[in-house]
Design an enzyme around this catalytic site. Structure first.
Site, PDB file in Angstrom:
ATOM      1  N   LYS A 191      45.631  31.788  41.482  1.00 53.04           N
ATOM      2  CA  LYS A 191      46.098  32.947  40.705  1.00 53.04           C
ATOM      3  C   LYS A 191      47.595  32.783  40.464  1.00 53.04           C
ATOM      4  CE  LYS A 191      44.621  37.757  40.851  1.00 53.04           C
ATOM      5  NZ  LYS A 191      44.339  38.875  41.769  1.00 53.04           N
TER       6      LYS A 191
HETATM    7  O1  G3P Z   1      43.879  42.197  42.069  1.00 53.95           O
HETATM    8  C1  G3P Z   1      44.558  42.663  40.942  1.00 53.95           C
HETATM    9  C2  G3P Z   1      44.277  44.096  40.602  1.00 53.95           C
HETATM   10  O2  G3P Z   1      42.892  44.313  40.557  1.00 53.95           O
HETATM   11  C3  G3P Z   1      45.030  45.095  41.416  1.00 53.95           C
HETATM   12  O3  G3P Z   1      44.544  46.394  41.255  1.00 53.95           O
HETATM   13  O4  G3P Z   1      44.419  48.720  42.046  1.00 53.95           O
HETATM   14  O5  G3P Z   1      46.357  47.290  42.765  1.00 53.95           O
HETATM   15  O6  G3P Z   1      46.183  48.122  40.425  1.00 53.95           O
HETATM   16  P1  G3P Z   1      45.430  47.695  41.650  1.00 53.95           P
END
Ligand code: G3P
Length: 223
Positions: A86
């Protein structure tokens, strides 16, 4: 549409495998920080996730310069055949995506907040782009609108990079992703568990079971 779990929690991953619904996993440094302990750090956690997950596992670099992103990416890729590197959407990140993908390493370009960023990541060779829909909604923008635009752009230019919808907050994000033809949704456990639920399903099941007691007062099934 594939379903990934957005977590670094091994127990959650095992649970989702038990549901028969898990196609892959995405992690990020914040999620690893939530799961890590003194006894069990980043390496142990990601190795176990790679071992038990029946599909790709995205693991994020923490360097921000090209050389170190590539170095870290190579080390992540060496952890297993299902490891996906990533890389954040920056100019250095785009260079690193190009270098790694030229070595046949799969890259997930993260922190995408507009369709042009997704186009650039795809042009650099990313296997996945991860637009963060929830974080756009959080600041009053329509996160799903960029999924539609990315889809249109990828269809226009016959781009094979997969759209991995990230930062999902609720089942409506999942529905809209499927309607738009996204390739993957990555879900927190609570959203995954909400997907099969509907109050009319619960009500209908209760009625069937209540009626069954008229046929079999002890509720036994005769076969
Ligand atoms: O892993 C990346 C993303 O899904 C993060 O989500 O909930 O931290 O905005 P969030």
């Amino acid at each position: 549409m594939k379903i990934f779990l957005d977590t670094a929690n091994v127990e959650e991953i095992k649970q989702a495998i038990g549901y028969g619904l898990l196609d892959g996993v995405t992690t990020n440094p914040s999620l690893v920080a939530k799961s890590a302990t003194k006894e069990r750090g980043f390496v142990d956690i990601v190795k176990e996730i790679l071992r038990i997950t029946p599909g790709p596992v995205s693991i994020e670099v923490v360097a921000t310069d090209y050389e170190n992103m590539v170095k870290q990416g190579l080390k992540i890729a060496a952890l297993g055949d299902n490891a996906v590197v990533k890389i954040p959407m920056t100019l250095d990140g785009l260079r690193a995506i190009k270098t790694l993908s030229e070595k046949q390493i799969k890259v997930n370009c993260t922190l995408i907040f507009n369709p042009i960023q997704a186009l650039l990541a795809a042009k650099s060779g990313a296997e996945y782009v991860s637009p963060f829909v929830g974080r756009l909604d959080d600041i009053g923008e329509d996160g799903m609108a960029i999924i539609q635009q990315i889809k249109t752009i990828f269809v226009n230019y016959d781009i094979s990079t997969k759209i991995l919808v990230a930062s999902i907050r609720n089942p409506v994000h999942v529905l809209r992703s499927a309607v738009l033809g996204a390739d993957v949704v990555t879900l927190p456990m609570d959203v995954l568990q909400k997907l099969p639920s509907h109050p009319k399903t619960d009500e209908g099941l209760k009625r069937f079971l209540d009626d069954w007691k008229k046929v079999s007062p002890d509720g036994e099934f005769p076969l």
